[in-house]
Write an enzyme that holds these catalytic residues in place. Structure first.
Site: not given
Length: 279
Positions: A148-149
């Site tokens: 994620y990110c």
């Protein structure tokens, strides 16, 4: 002394430790804090600052996340699992903050000349590598696909991401911010964000490419180093490293003149997040 080392080797580090304030310390306060410190350091009122902070059960979204087609479904999913959701003012996408995640902000003055973006990232990378140099592991900075990110300065060990770095620039101050997954399950955190995107995006095609999260590519430092690390362990290492590489360190909180600035920035981030509640 190299250019990137010169950012860490400060004559004095002002330390603001907010790592043990507990669940009532709201993440919106943190983003207002960093904006305040950028203004204070950038104006010369403050030395370089290292701020450490922990937030409980919080999901921090990026601006692009607020454009997801079924955002409210995603927010309901997270709220039902006991997480509060905010939108940050720096770049990136959704991340998980909880009691096993230590956040560190390094705030530098940008008064004499501009600090290149990569130079800021490299300073944080140097700090983290030095903090964990006594472990027989290689920490790499590269994008971890499936995390994620994701970004080019994802920090990983054996291709498993444990940290992400972002930057915030305001009024001649630069805040380089990192989240460190210290303990707990990195893959469970990733599963949480995968569930959010499943609810908020569904199968709709979007102009922006949201990450296809693979939980197995994320882990905590405790998992990767095979040691039971605590937030306090990492805090001690942070302070020792800054003291060893800099001139001196001293503990501090916001000064009276900074508190007024803080209230203004806090109002702004609250207004920005009020829009999220009404979308």
């Amino acid at each position: 002394m190299s250019e990137k080392e010169s950012l860490i080797i400060q004559p004095e580090w002002r330390i603001i430790d907010q790592s043990s304030l507990g669940p009532n310390f709201h993440a919106l306060q943190s983003f207002a804090m960093d904006d305040t410190l950028c203004a204070s350091v950038g104006s010369g009122r403050s030395q370089a600052v290292a701020r450490a902070w922990v937030h409980h059960q919080t999901i921090v979204l990026g601006i692009q996340d607020t454009r997801l087609p079924f955002l409210q479904s995603g927010l309901t999913y997270l709220n039902d699992l006991g997480y509060q959701v905010i939108v940050r003012n720096s770049g990136g996408l959704a991340v998980v903050l909880d009691e096993g995640v230590l956040n560190v902000s390094l705030v530098f003055p940008e008064t004499e000349r501009r600090i290149e973006i990569n130079r800021g990232y490299d300073a944080m990378l140097d700090l983290i590598c030095t903090m964990f140099s006594h472990y027989d592991v290689k920490i790499e900075a590269k994008e971890i696909i499936g995390s994620y990110c994701p970004g080019s300065y994802d920090l990983s060990i054996n291709d498993k991401k444990f940290a992400g770095i972002s930057q915030r620039r305001i009024r001649n101050g630069v805040a380089v911010q990192i989240y460190l997954c210290v303990n707990g399950s990195g893959s469970e955190r990733a599963e949480l964000i995968r569930g959010f995107y499943a609810q908020a995006k569904k199968d709709v095609e979007t102009k922006f490419a949201y990450p296809d999260i693979q939980p197995e590519v994320m882990a905590s430092l405790s998992e990767l180093l095979n040691v039971p690390l605590t937030i306090q362990d990492v805090m001690l290492s942070l302070l020792q490293t800054l003291k060893r590489t800099g001139g001196s360190i001293y503990s501090s909180q916001l000064q009276p003149e900074e508190l007024a600035i803080f209230e203004g920035y806090l109002m702004r981030v609250k207004e920005r997040n009020d829009k999220l509640d009404h979308e």
